[in-house]
Design a protein around this motif. Structure first.
Motif, PDB file in Angstrom:
ATOM      1  N   ALA A   1      13.675  11.590   2.261  1.00  0.00           N
ATOM      2  CA  ALA A   1      12.223  11.836   2.176  1.00  0.00           C
ATOM      3  C   ALA A   1      11.467  10.518   2.016  1.00  0.00           C
ATOM      4  O   ALA A   1      10.405  10.309   2.622  1.00  0.00           O
ATOM      5  N   ILE A   2      12.042   9.622   1.225  1.00  0.00           N
ATOM      6  CA  ILE A   2      11.391   8.315   1.019  1.00  0.00           C
ATOM      7  C   ILE A   2      11.354   7.539   2.325  1.00  0.00           C
ATOM      8  O   ILE A   2      10.318   7.009   2.739  1.00  0.00           O
TER       9      ILE A   2
ATOM     10  N   ASP B   1       0.815  -1.224   0.000  1.00  0.00           N
ATOM     11  CA  ASP B   1       0.000   0.000   0.000  1.00  0.00           C
ATOM     12  C   ASP B   1       0.848   1.274   0.000  1.00  0.00           C
ATOM     13  O   ASP B   1       0.327   2.377   0.151  1.00  0.00           O
ATOM     14  N   VAL B   2       2.154   1.083  -0.183  1.00  0.00           N
ATOM     15  CA  VAL B   2       3.028   2.258  -0.124  1.00  0.00           C
ATOM     16  C   VAL B   2       2.694   3.240  -1.249  1.00  0.00           C
ATOM     17  O   VAL B   2       2.234   2.836  -2.328  1.00  0.00           O
TER      18      VAL B   2
ATOM     19  N   ARG C   1       7.126   6.459   8.718  1.00  0.00           N
ATOM     20  CA  ARG C   1       5.903   6.968   9.319  1.00  0.00           C
ATOM     21  C   ARG C   1       4.783   5.925   9.279  1.00  0.00           C
ATOM     22  O   ARG C   1       3.984   5.809  10.175  1.00  0.00           O
ATOM     23  N   LYS C   2       4.793   5.147   8.202  1.00  0.00           N
ATOM     24  CA  LYS C   2       3.762   4.112   8.060  1.00  0.00           C
ATOM     25  C   LYS C   2       4.217   2.760   8.624  1.00  0.00           C
ATOM     26  O   LYS C   2       3.506   1.767   8.521  1.00  0.00           O
ATOM     27  N   GLY C   3       5.449   2.732   9.143  1.00  0.00           N
ATOM     28  CA  GLY C   3       5.987   1.479   9.730  1.00  0.00           C
ATOM     29  C   GLY C   3       6.187   0.375   8.722  1.00  0.00           C
ATOM     30  O   GLY C   3       5.960  -0.792   9.015  1.00  0.00           O
ATOM     31  N   LEU C   4       6.656   0.752   7.533  1.00  0.00           N
ATOM     32  CA  LEU C   4       6.759  -0.255   6.466  1.00  0.00           C
ATOM     33  C   LEU C   4       8.175  -0.790   6.256  1.00  0.00           C
ATOM     34  O   LEU C   4       8.365  -1.784   5.565  1.00  0.00           O
TER      35      LEU C   4
END
Lengths: 270, 402
Positions: A237-238, A205-206, A244-247
């Motif tokens: 930035a990536i 979902d990235v 932030r989304k813990g991916l």
């Protein structure tokens, strides 16, 4: 010229040389239409298969072909010597070609194509089956010819060769032209680097849209691949967005881009 | 740079490739050398000697000893006496050059009764059939024995009429007859005349014209074609044709190179054959001209096989070998032309063998020096051109493929 096996590179080269007739369209070399069945004398063609007379020495091979190109006497001798020097063949000049290593034989093969100083040189897979050292010697010889104004069309599956030598790249896939542009622009288009990140659960979902400097991106089997213009500026930035989304789950890698990557993208996988 | 200069350079190159190929060189020179020597030994014109005569006296009586001694002394015959225990048939079987005659047991007893006994003769089929002298001697001996028997029979008849002892009369008659017994006296005489015949029916000239020259040279042509259309040669030739060199120039240069090597092989065959007793015929320059034209036809054949080599690399060695043997057989070089069925002999007319053989026979066997030669020579030249053309077309077709 590059492309996967069977994409038509050698056939196109043969058509440019005039050895094969064009099924449609027209081939012009130096502004002149090429007559099918004959190779113009302005063209030097070195096909994939090394074609030497094994029982003749290197010098004798050069002399035979040079004579048949119309050279004779001292001019022929001088040209043969020049080729031996240019292609670093001096040590092997007096030995029979049957004793040559693959690299030396291929350099002689190339030298024969150039003995009559054609304006256009067509090379089909010149570095095939060469060890790294022999490959570098050969590429250096071709680079010198380019530097002296000879037009060279080279086919190769080894994209590093093209990155090193080619001013323009043509990518053929199944007989179709997929890419044809200057190497520098192509590399720029591909980006100056590729960022690869192993993602954790939910990684599919990235979304990297909106990050400045990201030229393109994709996720396959939870591995993110992003082409970026300037990794030093874009990578933080990536990573910030992914964190932030813990991916982020594992490996983070920054690689220079390659034509190989382009080829993989262009060739349909079955 | 003229086409002639390129042809000359390529001719030199092709010749050099052969010279630097020891195996091919050995075959081109060694094949005619060894096979011509062997052929000349096999078809040796050496005279076959008259058969020997072996005498087996199994009666060992006065009469049989007389017959045996006269047979053994027959003029012009090599004779030998077989021991009584020797099996005459077995001896003849083991010695093809010996005709064995048996003087059977009971010979004299039978003659004393007034009747002759047939002499048994053994002749080996494997012999050279030079048995005229031996059979004459045996035949004469039979006639003489019959004469003794007749004399004895007459004496017995007279004694019977006079009522005296028949046996005593018979013995006396036999003794009288034996004093006159001479098998070489008035009977058949055979004198061998003329030159001795060779062991085979082929004269050296006919052998050269029919068998040796053509079948050998076709093998040489085949080897040259194999060499010229060798592995990777398609690419090399294609590359040569990207220069100023044209395919016709290549064909001419290679045919010329093949011609020179074929002529060398032919010279070897000729020299050995002449040294072994073959006559060069009444017109040596004509023999040379014929040989040059035959060489030309075989050069065309080389180009043809070479064309097959370029067009069908996988099978060309098999095709070339089968074609060469087939051409030799149908053309009368490997099998006697006269014994071939009509339609096969008809096919033979499209082979160079038949015409080359005709030309050589005309000059070597029949001693012809003119008219009869022009047709075969003309056909051979046409064949050379046709074969080279077909070969060139096959090569051109093959080189157009990537």
């Amino acid at each position: 010229m590059t492309g996967p096996n069977g994409s038509g590179k050698s056939t196109l080269l043969a058509a440019i040389a005039g050895w094969l007739p064009a099924t449609k369209g027209q081939v012009r070399v130096l502004g002149k239409p090429v007559r099918a069945g004959t190779v113009p004398l302005e063209v030097g063609l070195a096909i994939q298969e090394v074609t030497l007379y094994p029982r003749l020495t290197g010098r004798e091979n050069l002399s035979l072909f040079g004579f048949m190109y119309g050279l004779h006497g001292t001019e022929l001798d001088a040209r043969a010597e020049e080729m031996l020097e240019r292609f670093d063949l001096g040590r092997w000049a007096g030995r029979r070609a049957s004793t040559y290593s693959a690299g030396v034989a291929r350099r002689l093969h190339l030298a024969i194509s150039f003995i009559h100083r054609p304006a256009v040189l067509l090379l089909d897979e010149p570095t095939q089956a060469l060890d790294p050292l022999a490959r570098q010697v050969l590429l250096q010889s071709v680079a010198e010819l380019l530097g002296q104004g000879t037009a060279v069309v080279i086919t190769s599956m080894n994209l590093a060769d093209l990155e090193q030598l080619a001013h323009r790249v043509l990518v053929l896939v199944e007989g179709e032209q997929r890419v044809h542009e200057e190497t520098a622009r192509l590399v720029h288009r591909l980006g100056s680097a590729v960022v690869e990140v192993e993602l954790g659960e939910g990684g599919q979902d990235v979304d990297l849209d909106g990050i400045e400097g990201v030229l393109s991106w994709s996720v396959e089997e939870l591995v993110l691949k992003a082409q970026v213009a300037n990794p030093a500026r874009t990578l933080p930035a990536i990573l910030q967005r992914l964190e932030r989304k813990g991916l982020i789950a594992g490996r983070i890698e920054v690689r220079p881009p390659s034509l190989e990557q382009l080829l993989l993208e262009l060739v349909p996988t079955s | 740079m003229t086409p002639l200069a390129r042809i000359a350079r390529l001719f030199e190159h092709e010749t050099r490739l052969i010279l630097t190929n020891p195996r091919l060189l050995l075959a081109i020179v060694g094949l005619p050398l060894v096979l011509t020597l062997l052929a000349n030994l096999t078809f040796s014109p050496q005279a076959a000697a008259p058969d020997r005569l072996g005498v087996s006296d199994q009666d060992s009586t006065t009469l049989s000893k007389k017959v045996a001694s006269q047979l053994l002394a027959w003029k012009g015959l090599t004779t030998l006496s077989l021991a009584a225990a020797e099996n005459p048939q077995g001896y003849a079987n083991a010695h093809p050059d010996v005709v064995v005659v048996v003087l059977p047991k009971g010979l004299e007893a039978s003659v004393l009764q007034g009747s002759a006994v047939s002499l048994q003769t053994f002749v080996n089929r494997r012999g050279s059939r030079q048995d005229a002298l031996a059979t004459t001697a045996i035949s004469n001996a039979g006639v003489e024995i019959s004469a003794v028997a007749t004399a004895v029979a007459a004496a017995r008849l007279r004694a019977a009429r006079a009522r005296t002892s028949e046996d005593a009369a018979a013995t006396t008659a036999e003794r009288d007859a034996l004093t006159k017994f001479q098998i070489g006296r008035t009977r058949n005489q055979t004198t061998l005349v003329g030159a001795a015949q060779p062991a085979t029916t082929l004269t050296p000239q006919a052998q050269f014209a029919t068998v040796t020259a053509l079948s050998l040279l076709e093998l040489v042509a085949l080897l040259l074609a194999f060499s010229m259309a060798s592995e990777h040669e398609n690419s090399r030739l294609r590359r040569l044709l990207w220069t100023r060199l044209s395919l016709p120039e290549v064909i001419v240069a290679r045919a010329l190179a093949a011609w020179v090597w074929i002529m060398l092989a032919l010279a070897i065959v000729l020299v050995i054959s002449i040294a072994a007793g073959m006559s060069a015929g009444p017109n040596v320059p004509l023999l040379v001209v014929i040989s040059m034209v035959v060489g030309l036809a075989l050069s065309g054949y080389t180009v043809l096989i070479m064309g097959v080599g370029y067009a069908a690399r996988q099978i060309f060695q098999a095709v070339g070998a089968i074609l060469t043997v087939g051409v030799g057989a149908v053309g009368g070089s490997l099998l006697p032309g006269a014994s071939l069925p009509g339609f096969v002999a008809g096919i033979g007319r499209v082979t160079p063998n038949l015409w080359a053989s005709q030309a050589y026979r005309a000059v070597l066997v029949q001693g012809d020096t003119g008219g009869a030669l022009w047709t075969p020579l003309g056909v051979l030249v046409l064949m050379a051109l046709l074969e080279a053309l077909v070969g060139a077309l096959l090569i051109r077709r093959a080189l157009r493929q990537v």
